[in-house]
Write a protein that holds these residues in place. Structure first.
Motif: not given
Length: 377
Positions: A106-111
């Motif tokens: 996942v994108d760590p900024a948005t999960l």
């Protein structure tokens, strides 16, 4: 330090507006508790709210995902791309149809997943992509929709957290190229007590899900009442939404605008209060398109902070332990560095509509104290 407000001791809590009990009482007095015209009315109201032609209500969000996979023919030999960071139900339904999960990061900024992460995972065995709209955040796969369609890959959105959110100009559920699955469980943005819905792409999808939710029987309830038999056309399960649950959902829909305002207000209060803390990264929410379902932060020494706060009666939680590290799914484990890193840091703060601004500030004060005593700041 502990909270004095009982509801703030929970990570999440259902919110009722006062009309739900009377709505259920009317159903009980009528003596018709199963799938009735009230369920059909709930489906119509959801369809109107989303601006879509059809909605099929089912008994839970898990039932919605399971039905959607079955309706489009996903089964043994198929791979389904899915983020590891999701509730285990998302993966269990893939296993229930005999398919294999292909876990992605996942994108760590948005999960949430991104188009690039999805395309990097596509193989010749990929039959479906199951993006999770984590915390209510929409996932826009628009840039790769054509590529997926050309390969015959179906998109099934797990929008359990995302009723009311938007993806660009359309509501989540309004994309005719994807099946969207909602949950109306106890602590969701809209609750039926328990329930879910599938937003089909086509009339054929809708018919398939309707047969599946009624044990494979093709005729409607009213059609069955006029005959001496019925016709079972294929595999099915008992996944109908009861009129009792529909009554709760209809009462909730009448106040959904208030739900949206309240949840956004609580989240903004957290955001403003957390600005004063060092060492805390808030998982952001785009208010132009998100109805928040969770309020999550990333913190150092998360397990120590979790234990410290829980011991003081503050209902923090963890959403979710990565599925690719679960024993039941070890066969499909992959190296997912972003997920593994974030999963050690993410902490869900108490988030529900009972919270007052005072509750939020007490939670944040306690979090600041926990950071100091655990060495996290």
């Amino acid at each position: 330090m502990s909270l004095t407000v009982p509801d703030a001791r929970r990570n999440a809590s259902p919110y009722l507006y006062g009309r739900e009990a009377a709505s259920v009482a009317r159903v009980l007095e009528a003596g018709q508790y199963g799938h009735t015209d009230l369920t059909v009315e709930f489906e119509s109201r959801i369809a109107e709210h989303l601006g879509v032609p059809d909605v099929v209500a089912v008994s839970s969000g898990t039932a919605a995902l399971h039905s959607a996979l079955l309706a489009v023919g996903i089964g043994p030999g198929d791979d389904v791309i899915v983020p590891s960071m999701t509730f285990c139900a998302t993966v269990q339904v893939i296993r229930a149809v005999g398919a294999a999960p292909r876990f992605i990061d996942v994108d760590p900024a948005t999960l949430c997943v991104t188009p690039q992460l999805v395309m990097d995972a596509v193989t010749d065995d990929t039959a479906a992509v199951l993006p999770v709209l984590f915390g209510g955040r929409a996932v826009d796969l628009g840039p790769i929709r054509d590529d997926l369609a050309e390969r015959g890959i179906v998109v099934i959105e797990d929008a359990a957290h995302a009723f009311g959110s938007r993806c660009g100009p359309r509501p989540v559920g309004g994309d005719e190229t994807a099946l969207t699955c909602f949950s109306f469980g106890p602590v969701k943005n809209l609750t039926c007590g328990q329930g879910g819905a599938v937003i089909p792409r086509t009339p054929e999808d809708a018919s398939a899900v309707r047969r599946l939710r009624m044990l494979g029987v093709a005729q409607s309830r009213s059609e069955r009442a006029e005959t001496t038999g019925y016709r079972v056309e294929g595999f099915g399960l008992r996944y109908q939404l009861s009129s009792i649950n529909a009554a709760i959902g209809l009462a909730q829909l009448d106040h959904f605008d208030t739900t949206v305002r309240t949840r956004r207000h609580v989240w903004r209060t957290y955001r403003d209060a957390l600005d004063a803390l060092d060492g805390v990264m808030l998982v952001d929410v785009d208010f132009d398109r998100t109805v928040p379902h969770l309020c999550q932060v990333r913190v150092p020494r998360r397990d120590h902070i979790f234990a410290h706060l829980r011991a003081r009666g503050i209902g923090v939680g963890v959403h979710y332990p990565p599925n690719h590290l679960q024993p039941a799914f070890a066969r499909w484990t992959r190296d997912l560095p972003a997920t593994e890193r974030v999963s050690r840091e993410v902490l869900s703060l108490p988030f529900h509509q009972h919270l007052t601004e005072g509750d939020v500030h007490r939670v944040v004060t306690a979090l600041g104290h926990a950071l100091k005593v655990t060495g996290g700041s």
